[in-house]
Design an enzyme around this catalytic site. Structure first.
Site, PDB file in Angstrom:
ATOM      1  N   HIS A   1       9.209 -49.530  -4.234  1.00  0.00           N
ATOM      2  CA  HIS A   1       8.485 -48.514  -3.468  1.00  0.00           C
ATOM      3  C   HIS A   1       7.892 -47.468  -4.421  1.00  0.00           C
ATOM      4  CE1 HIS A   1       7.835 -45.976   0.047  1.00  0.00           C
ATOM      5  NE2 HIS A   1       8.455 -44.973  -0.558  1.00  0.00           N
TER       6      HIS A   1
ATOM      7  N   SER B   1       3.511 -43.606   0.943  1.00  0.00           N
ATOM      8  CA  SER B   1       4.729 -43.450   1.740  1.00  0.00           C
ATOM      9  C   SER B   1       4.557 -42.346   2.784  1.00  0.00           C
ATOM     10  CB  SER B   1       5.901 -43.193   0.811  1.00  0.00           C
ATOM     11  OG  SER B   1       7.075 -43.591   1.442  1.00  0.00           O
TER      12      SER B   1
ATOM     13  N   TRP C   1      12.254 -51.826   3.436  1.00  0.00           N
ATOM     14  CA  TRP C   1      12.392 -50.655   4.318  1.00  0.00           C
ATOM     15  C   TRP C   1      11.052 -50.334   5.003  1.00  0.00           C
ATOM     16  CZ3 TRP C   1      15.979 -48.007   6.678  1.00  0.00           C
ATOM     17  CH2 TRP C   1      15.891 -46.633   6.920  1.00  0.00           C
TER      18      TRP C   1
ATOM     19  N   LYS D   1       1.433 -42.017   5.420  1.00  0.00           N
ATOM     20  CA  LYS D   1       1.408 -41.796   6.865  1.00  0.00           C
ATOM     21  C   LYS D   1       0.356 -40.712   7.137  1.00  0.00           C
ATOM     22  CE  LYS D   1       6.522 -42.225   6.696  1.00  0.00           C
ATOM     23  NZ  LYS D   1       6.929 -43.586   6.691  1.00  0.00           N
TER      24      LYS D   1
HETATM   25  C1  GCU Z   1      11.998 -42.384   3.121  1.00  0.00           C
HETATM   26  C2  GCU Z   1      11.503 -42.512   4.541  1.00  0.00           C
HETATM   27  C3  GCU Z   1      10.172 -43.258   4.610  1.00  0.00           C
HETATM   28  C4  GCU Z   1       9.183 -42.645   3.662  1.00  0.00           C
HETATM   29  C5  GCU Z   1       9.777 -42.575   2.272  1.00  0.00           C
HETATM   30  C6  GCU Z   1       8.891 -41.883   1.230  1.00  0.00           C
HETATM   31  O1  GCU Z   1      12.375 -43.633   2.637  1.00  0.00           O
HETATM   32  O2  GCU Z   1      12.510 -43.144   5.289  1.00  0.00           O
HETATM   33  O3  GCU Z   1       9.652 -43.234   5.926  1.00  0.00           O
HETATM   34  O4  GCU Z   1       7.979 -43.374   3.679  1.00  0.00           O
HETATM   35  O5  GCU Z   1      10.975 -41.843   2.315  1.00  0.00           O
HETATM   36  O6  GCU Z   1       8.121 -40.990   1.580  1.00  0.00           O
HETATM   37  O7  GCU Z   1       9.000 -42.228   0.047  1.00  0.00           O
END
Ligand code: GCU
Length: 387
Positions: A365, A223, A314, A227
């Site tokens: 997720h 997540s 998402w 990134k």
């Molecule tokens: C939030 C955010 C995402 C990210 C996520 C996470 O949902 O909007 O961009 O990837 O957190 O880090 O679990």
């Protein structure tokens, strides 16, 4: 919040494939001066550096490469951890610059039975520190160290808080203290850049550890950590492999699809992740000179594995798959043929025997044992350790 779908508001997220706008991706193999890139020489000498700069200037911020000193101290060592299966090394990596320093706490398990030097997976941990418990009193699927050790891999982790606390005020307390100029620049590094920078400092350490094969380091993140793992692998070509798990918007997913999370939402919720210039693209994805398939392409020709979870719309699973597909031509410049199908594979159907790998795991997720077991298969395939 059900099924991983976020609350709908005035800027409501789109989860309907039929409402994805028509879009044209910027061409990865055409330079800004409109020259077609036909071979890896032009890619490496012209287009690749150009794209790195575009990502730094418009999204992630600069990546400072210099520091005045670095010190490694083994703070704890246990030759017989995990009932004798592994050696535990906790290494304090202290990096100095601008008359200050940051301390990065590395947790590392090395399999005792494996031939040395051994390949390693490094997780950028964005969740609770207990996930990477060196005592193993707490065990977590998020970092299943025993599974990796049993498969003959070393496994390591750092925590994002050591580099830049994940907080819109406190993120400045870490790497940014070493590089104060970054704080005022519109293209200055912020938290996600700092996390990626930290992964590179661990890479510096691995190059000094005789038990670790520094030519076989996989950088892994989930997540927001995914990134960072993707940006780290794009910036630092010493990473042999990249794993970006459920990284979604401003990770592996295409921005222009405007599906699930969008740039305006990510910048509003997490203003400390990306640089100031990125705010210009709120509700204006088409103005970006890049899209995320180009960040994937910057990892070429090194193996890259992106994942999604079926309920995590998402993070746009289809947009992630399409990002990989649109990076294939850069891998092809190196003679690396992707084995991804033309359309996204079904749920729990990993495509592993490919330089660009993908799966969409059933569920939420998260980073799970299922995900890791496939990362091991991927590494086995690419490192030719057998299936
Ligand atoms: C939030 C955010 C995402 C990210 C996520 C996470 O949902 O909007 O961009 O990837 O957190 O880090 O679990």
């Amino acid at each position: 919040l059900t099924n991983g779908l976020h609350a709908q508001g005035p800027n409501e997220a789109n989860y309907d494939e039929a409402k994805v706008p028509k879009y044209v991706l910027p061409e990865v193999l055409r330079t800004t001066s409109n020259i077609e890139v036909k071979n890896k020489t032009t890619w490496e000498s012209v287009r690749r550096p150009e794209l790195i700069k575009l990502f730094e200037d418009n999204i992630y911020g600069q990546m400072p490469k210099k520091y005045s000193n670095i010190k490694y101290t083994v703070s704890n060592r246990d030759a017989n951890a995990m009932n004798g299966k592994a050696e535990l090394k906790q290494v304090l990596i202290e990096v100095f610059n601008n008359n200050t320093s940051v301390k990065i706490n590395l947790v590392l398990f090395v399999p005792n039975a494996a031939k040395k030097p051994v390949p390693v997976f490094l997780l950028i941990n964005n969740r609770g520190k207990e996930n990477t418990d060196p005592t193993r009193a707490t065990k977590s699927e998020f970092w299943p160290a025993e599974m990796l050790i049993d498969s003959g891999y070393a496994i390591a982790a750092i925590h994002v808080t050591d580099l830049a606390p994940d907080d819109k005020e406190k993120y400045v307390n870490g790497v940014l203290q070493l590089y104060p100029d970054q704080l005022t620049a519109d293209n200055g590094m912020k938290a996600i850049g700092a996390w990626a920078w930290g992964a590179s400092r661990v890479m510096d350490y691995f190059e000094t550890d005789k038990e670790i094969d520094a030519t076989k380091v996989a950088v892994v993140g989930h997540s927001r950590g995914g990134k960072a793992s993707l940006f780290a692998a794009a910036e630092d070509q010493r990473f042999a492999m990249c794993i970006t798990n459920c990284s979604g918007n401003t990770g592996a997913a295409l921005a222009r699809r405007q599906f699930g999370e969008r740039i305006n939402r990510i910048n509003a919720s997490f203003p400390h992740w990306f640089n100031t210039n990125y705010k210009k693209y709120n509700n204006n994805e088409n103005a970006l000179p890049v899209d995320q398939h180009m960040l994937i392409a910057l990892v070429a020709p090194r193996p890259l594995y992106a994942t999604n979870a079926s309920k995590d719309l998402w993070a746009d699973p289809t947009g992630t798959f399409l990002s990989l597909k649109n990076a294939e031509k850069v891998y092809a410049l190196y003679g690396k043929k992707s084995n991804l199908p033309a359309t996204p594979p079904g749920i729990n159907q990993p495509i592993i025997q490919s330089p660009l790998a993908y799966h969409n795991r059933e569920g939420d997720h998260n980073l799970t044992a299922y995900d890791w077991s496939n990362f091991i298969r991927f590494a086995n395939f690419h490192y030719k350790k057998g299936k």
